[in-house]
Design a protein around this motif. Sequence first.
Motif, PDB file in Angstrom:
ATOM      1  N   GLY A   1       0.791  57.416 -19.572  1.00 24.09           N
ATOM      2  CA  GLY A   1       0.898  57.801 -18.173  1.00 24.09           C
ATOM      3  C   GLY A   1       1.291  56.626 -17.285  1.00 24.09           C
ATOM      4  O   GLY A   1       0.929  55.483 -17.543  1.00 24.09           O
ATOM      5  N   ASN A   2       2.032  56.956 -16.223  1.00 22.57           N
ATOM      6  CA  ASN A   2       2.504  55.965 -15.262  1.00 22.57           C
ATOM      7  C   ASN A   2       1.917  56.305 -13.896  1.00 22.57           C
ATOM      8  O   ASN A   2       2.164  57.374 -13.351  1.00 22.57           O
ATOM      9  CB  ASN A   2       4.043  56.024 -15.230  1.00 22.57           C
TER      10      ASN A   2
ATOM     11  N   ASP B   1      -0.415  45.744 -20.719  1.00 18.62           N
ATOM     12  CA  ASP B   1       0.977  46.018 -20.319  1.00 18.62           C
ATOM     13  C   ASP B   1       1.139  46.122 -18.799  1.00 18.62           C
ATOM     14  O   ASP B   1       2.002  46.862 -18.310  1.00 18.62           O
ATOM     15  CB  ASP B   1       1.497  47.313 -20.968  1.00 18.62           C
ATOM     16  N   LEU B   2       0.324  45.398 -18.060  1.00 15.75           N
ATOM     17  CA  LEU B   2       0.434  45.444 -16.599  1.00 15.75           C
ATOM     18  C   LEU B   2       1.419  44.387 -16.110  1.00 15.75           C
ATOM     19  O   LEU B   2       1.565  43.324 -16.729  1.00 15.75           O
ATOM     20  CB  LEU B   2      -0.939  45.202 -15.949  1.00 15.75           C
TER      21      LEU B   2
ATOM     22  N   PRO C   1       1.309  51.278 -16.194  1.00 11.17           N
ATOM     23  CA  PRO C   1       0.739  52.173 -17.210  1.00 11.17           C
ATOM     24  C   PRO C   1      -0.764  52.396 -17.010  1.00 11.17           C
ATOM     25  O   PRO C   1      -1.481  51.476 -16.603  1.00 11.17           O
ATOM     26  CB  PRO C   1       1.002  51.431 -18.525  1.00 11.17           C
ATOM     27  N   ILE C   2      -1.188  53.623 -17.285  1.00 10.76           N
ATOM     28  CA  ILE C   2      -2.617  53.936 -17.172  1.00 10.76           C
ATOM     29  C   ILE C   2      -3.427  53.024 -18.087  1.00 10.76           C
ATOM     30  O   ILE C   2      -3.007  52.705 -19.199  1.00 10.76           O
ATOM     31  CB  ILE C   2      -2.924  55.414 -17.501  1.00 10.76           C
TER      32      ILE C   2
ATOM     33  N   CYS D   1       5.548  55.648 -19.325  1.00 12.52           N
ATOM     34  CA  CYS D   1       5.893  54.280 -19.759  1.00 12.52           C
ATOM     35  C   CYS D   1       6.343  54.295 -21.215  1.00 12.52           C
ATOM     36  O   CYS D   1       5.623  53.822 -22.103  1.00 12.52           O
ATOM     37  CB  CYS D   1       4.701  53.358 -19.560  1.00 12.52           C
ATOM     38  N   VAL D   2       7.534  54.849 -21.460  1.00 11.46           N
ATOM     39  CA  VAL D   2       8.076  54.954 -22.829  1.00 11.46           C
ATOM     40  C   VAL D   2       8.165  53.570 -23.481  1.00 11.46           C
ATOM     41  O   VAL D   2       7.935  53.414 -24.675  1.00 11.46           O
ATOM     42  CB  VAL D   2       9.497  55.573 -22.825  1.00 11.46           C
ATOM     43  N   TRP D   3       8.480  52.565 -22.671  1.00  9.96           N
ATOM     44  CA  TRP D   3       8.683  51.209 -23.161  1.00  9.96           C
ATOM     45  C   TRP D   3       7.421  50.581 -23.755  1.00  9.96           C
ATOM     46  O   TRP D   3       7.492  49.613 -24.497  1.00  9.96           O
ATOM     47  CB  TRP D   3       9.203  50.323 -22.012  1.00  9.96           C
TER      48      TRP D   3
END
Length: 298
Positions: free
Chosen positions: A221-222, A137-138, A227-228, A120-122
């Motif tokens: 991590g995705n 960020d979910l 995102p984790i 999840c670079v964003w």
Amino acid sequence: MTATLDWLGCATFRLSLGKLVVFLDAYIDRVPAAEPIGLAVDEIDRADWIVVGHSHFDHLYGAERIAKATGATIIGSHETVRVMEAQGVPLAQLMPVAGGERVRLSPDVTVSVFPSQHSCVWSHKKMSQADEVCVGDLGVTHQEQQQRMAELAKWFGELGPDVLAHLAASAQGPRGDGGALVFLFETPEGRLLYQDTSGHWSGIFRDLRPDVAILAAAGRGNIDGEPIQGSLARFVAQQADLLRPRRIVLSHHDDWLPGFSRAIDVAPIREELARSCPRSELVEMGYLESYPLFKGLA
Ligand SMILES: [Zn+2]
């Protein structure tokens, strides 16, 4: 056949299986500020295959020159193949895949391709350390993620002239990540999983049973598109728990683009793995060490 693995920085490796030489990604020539690997793309004169996990420059840049110099065939997403074709790689040396293919690399070696997820670079501006806990960020939509990526790209402009020159040289035209892929190699000595960005589909990972797993350890991590909720160390351990490999090799955790990346401290990952997957041995590899991949696992 003795299988050996050379780490060439970032998520790039050279896998030697007897006479067969397979590159896993091809990003070897980096910015001058990054630690030297001891090998340049132009020195490579032997390769049979190049498998590419996704189309970003820090994975793909260099594949065009290795393919042209050696005649190797590039296996990658349709986006990877499109970019390589634009760089002048002959179509006969390009094999587009999307996941679901099993490709024969030699009489006794195959590689199976599976769809995967990009990290999840964003979701962050600075690369976090392995023990930093990130939550939230979910449910962020694709459009919102694109917006956040555009803001991140603006910040790239603040990096030094060396980095900007390198980004321009390695850009090779516009592209997305092309959809991330993971690869499962089956060799007479054992099974190797290759992942080059921190993401996966858990329904796919839980049925793969590699002896050795190369796992990306960078960024957020995705898991199945979200995102984790937790640290990078937890993410790596969760993947190890799904895959149950005997041995784990990390990728993408060095300082491959100083100013943007950061050297990931492996200690929290080591501790988390020792706690939750004590049967998986963590190999901490330096560049160009010709590690005997399956030694002692038979
Ligand atoms: Zn990427």
